[in-house]
Every structure is written in C-alpha cells, then in structure tokens.
Write an enzyme that holds these catalytic residues in place. Structure first.
Site, PDB file in Angstrom:
ATOM      1  N   GLU A  53       0.829  -1.201   0.000  1.00 41.92           N
ATOM      2  CA  GLU A  53       0.000   0.000   0.000  1.00 41.92           C
ATOM      3  C   GLU A  53       0.872   1.263   0.000  1.00 41.92           C
ATOM      4  O   GLU A  53       0.591   2.232  -0.726  1.00 41.92           O
ATOM      5  CB  GLU A  53      -0.923   0.015   1.227  1.00 41.92           C
ATOM      6  CG  GLU A  53      -1.842  -1.191   1.316  1.00 41.92           C
ATOM      7  CD  GLU A  53      -1.261  -2.344   2.118  1.00 41.92           C
ATOM      8  OE1 GLU A  53      -2.040  -3.017   2.824  1.00 41.92           O
ATOM      9  OE2 GLU A  53      -0.033  -2.583   2.050  1.00 41.92           O
ATOM     10  N   CYS A  87      -0.186   0.345   7.495  1.00 39.18           N
ATOM     11  CA  CYS A  87      -0.684   0.668   6.156  1.00 39.18           C
ATOM     12  C   CYS A  87      -2.110   1.196   6.202  1.00 39.18           C
ATOM     13  O   CYS A  87      -2.510   2.004   5.359  1.00 39.18           O
ATOM     14  CB  CYS A  87      -0.616  -0.565   5.261  1.00 39.18           C
ATOM     15  SG  CYS A  87       1.080  -1.065   4.886  1.00 39.18           S
ATOM     16  N   ALA A 157      11.424 -36.960  -6.987  1.00 33.31           N
ATOM     17  CA  ALA A 157      11.588 -37.340  -8.392  1.00 33.31           C
ATOM     18  C   ALA A 157      11.548 -38.849  -8.476  1.00 33.31           C
ATOM     19  O   ALA A 157      12.174 -39.547  -7.672  1.00 33.31           O
ATOM     20  CB  ALA A 157      12.914 -36.808  -8.934  1.00 33.31           C
ATOM     21  N   ALA A 165      15.345 -44.046  -6.321  1.00 30.88           N
ATOM     22  CA  ALA A 165      16.794 -44.216  -6.225  1.00 30.88           C
ATOM     23  C   ALA A 165      17.134 -45.681  -6.473  1.00 30.88           C
ATOM     24  O   ALA A 165      16.289 -46.562  -6.302  1.00 30.88           O
ATOM     25  CB  ALA A 165      17.301 -43.785  -4.849  1.00 30.88           C
TER      26      ALA A 165
END
Length: 376
Positions: A53, A87, A157, A165
């Site tokens: 802001e 703000c 992964a 793995a």
C-alpha cells in the site's frame, strides 16, 4: 467499467513479483483506482521496506492524489507499528474512500484490526474478493500464523515405475534439466529446505539455489538469498566433509544425541547445531521441528529427502503438498520406492490424494497433489 475482480487480479499479479524476496513477510500487491482509471500500483518487495500500500501511494505522480480512490489489496492492510508504519493509517491519511481486500490477515496482530480501523475512519470495505487466489500467494505465512508451523511441500523425483533411487542410494539424475529448473525455483521460494542425514551421506547434496539453473531474468539477485538448509541427524552422523556444510547461507544440523567432540567441531565450522527431543523411535520429534521452524519465521519449507523421512512426515500429517516429477524411465524392482509408509498395510489404510496440477516440463511430468480434505 471494470469489476473488482479485474483490479484484484492485477494486485495478485503484482504480489507474485515478491515470490522470492519478501521472507518472512507475506507477498502482497496493491492497485489504486479512481473513476475506473489506475492511478498507481505497488507490491511488497522485501522485509523491512515499504509494504504494498505504501509503495503504491509513494509512486503516485506528483499531480495526482489518492483522495476518493479505491485501493485493491491482496491482504488486509496492517494496523500495527512494526518495522514500517501501519498501512491502514497510510490509506486513511491519503483519503482513500474504499478498500477491496483479497483476504483477512491471519496474523493475530492484524486480523480484523486493520479492517476495523479503516471502517472506523469511514472507509468502505469489501472483503474476500478472489480469496482463493489471494490465499495461494502465501500458504506458508498463513499456516505459520494459524497453526504455528510452516507449509510443508515435499518434492520427489521418480521413475515411471515409482522408484526414486537405486538400491545403492544413487538418485542423481532421474529427471532432466527442465525439471531441475522447476526444483530450483521451488527452492528459491522456500524459507528452508529439510533433508535427512541419509540423503546427505548417499548424495552428498548441496541443496542450494543456483542462479545458472533458475532461468529467470534476475536469477543472480534471487540466488543471493539461500534458503536455510536443515539436516535431521538424530545421532549426528553427518560427515564433516559433506558439501552441505560448506555452502553459502546457513546450514542447521538438528540432533538428539551427539559426540561432544564432533559437535564442537561442527560449531567451529560455523554450522548451526540444534538439539531437539526425540520421538519414540529415537528420531528427531517432528512436532518439535515444526515449532523450531516456526520460531525461525519459516513460511514455506521444502522437504527434499528419501523414502523413510518423507514417509514419516506423511504419516504425521505434515505434508501439505506433494510436487512429484516423473521421468519416462524404468529403474526396476530392486530400486527404492517413493515413500515408506509402515502404517499403510491394507487397502483401507490408503492415503488418498487430489491432483491439483499436471503438466509436462521437458521430457518429464510434474504433478502437484494434496491430501484429500485439504481444501485450502
């Protein structure tokens, strides 16, 4: 005439510019509009500097004031004096007549107080405009404020046959460069990265943000802030020559029991060492880890680890989002699986997930999922 949703979507896009830089503060955007004309805009860039802001107000042209304008803010304006002034006061003093808010601030110092201060000053308030999109900007900040723990994102992964793995522990690299770029961006957006000592021993990982792999215009600036690296090592088995101990930024080794000489040597190396209580299995108690990470103002935490620790987090209900990269390769039945979940023995015990996003990155598939019932 444009709708509130239109201008709020602009504020949300601005907030995303702080994706890698606002820690530990939330990402916030602001657009000032009057008579369907955008006067100025701003976003929170980094902690200790102007909030969205204030930045929007400060960029108003000299010949234009904000009197009578509407402010579109993704998060409730703050009402307390912190490193910067409130703000809400800035908007009131500028003569803003209406404030449209994406969502209420979960911070107890602010929650509802900013809205009330604005209303008391005669400012019209509209709340929860594009709330889901506003929430998605700051899941970690919201979790830390609401539950006293960070938002945990688990990255894994795997091969097409669900292996992470080889039997030896070798796991680099299952996926391709495009997937690794995505991982680098997730790391850069995280307050901390958590791993287990076994992953350090097997992979000798660094767990750093690397500018040359981010593929972003301001990559070198982003990489200057390295997420805190946290190694869970209940018996302090970490090798003293591990690469993770010699990277820029802070490495924290969390333990339950330790050889005093090794502990002293790690501290002499500049490594932060933290003793936390153990659970019934002698491992670092994850509940205590959550408290520690929250006390360190961690918002979003990336869990990059093996099947055992990831499974422990999952069974404890501490994984809020999975990011799974699936490579079009097969590793075979002797390779290691995705998660160790000893509590899942029957079909009735299965842990159901909801896919939130699915896309290809290079040759790999990227899946984002959350446990069913997690609606945020």
């Amino acid at each position: 005439m444009q709708s509130d949703q239109y201008y709020m979507s602009m504020a949300i896009r601005l907030a995303r510019k702080g994706q890698y830089s606002t820690f530990p503060n939330p990402r916030v955007g602001c657009v000032l509009v009057r008579d369907n004309e955008i006067l100025s805009s701003g976003w929170h860039e980094r902690a200790g500097e102007g909030h969205a802001e204030v930045n929007a107000l400060s960029t108003l042209p000299d010949s234009i004031c904000a009197e009578g304008a509407t402010a579109y803010v993704t998060l409730e304006p703050c009402s307390h004096q912190g490193k910067t002034p409130p703000c809400a006061d800035a908007l009131i003093n500028a003569g803003v007549k209406r404030v449209v808010i994406g969502m209420q601030d979960p911070n107890p110092l602010v929650s509802g107080n900013g809205i009330q201060k604005l209303r008391d000053a005669g400012v019209e308030i509209t709340c929860d405009v594009l709330r889901d999109e506003a929430y998605a900007l700051n899941p970690g900040f919201i979790y830390r404020m609401a539950y006293n723990r960070p938002f945990i994102r688990c990255k894994m992964a795997m091969s097409l046959d669900g292996r992470t793995a080889m039997q030896s522990g070798e796991s680099q690299w299952i996926t391709g460069p495009a997937a690794r770029t995505q991982v680098q961006r997730i790391r850069a957006a995280s307050s901390a990265i958590v791993t287990g000592v076994s992953s350090v021993i097997y992979d000798n990982c660094s767990l750093t943000v690397r500018a040359d792999q981010l593929n972003l215009e301001n990559a070198s600036v982003i990489a200057e802030r390295q997420p805190m690296r946290v190694v869970l090592d209940s018996q302090l088995r970490i090798p003293l020559n591990a690469k993770i101990l010699r990277q820029p930024g802070e490495t924290v080794v969390v333990f339950c029991q330790a050889d005093p000489d090794k502990l002293t040597e790690l501290r002499h190396m500049g490594v932060t060492t933290v003793r936390l209580p153990s659970d019934s299995m002698g491992r670092v108690a994850l509940s205590s880890l959550m408290e520690y990470l929250s006390d360190r103002d961690c918002n979003e935490v990336l869990l990059e680890t093996g099947a055992t620790l990831a499974g422990a987090f999952a069974e404890a209900g501490l994984i809020d989002e999975f990011v799974l990269f699936m490579a079009p390769v097969l590793l075979g039945h002797s390779a290691r699986g995705l998660l160790n979940l000893p509590g899942v023995r029957n079909m009735a015990d299965k842990m159901s997930l909801e896919i939130r996003d699915c896309r290809t990155v290079g040759d790999d598939l990227m899946l984002t999922a959350r446990f069913k019932g997690n609606t945020e």
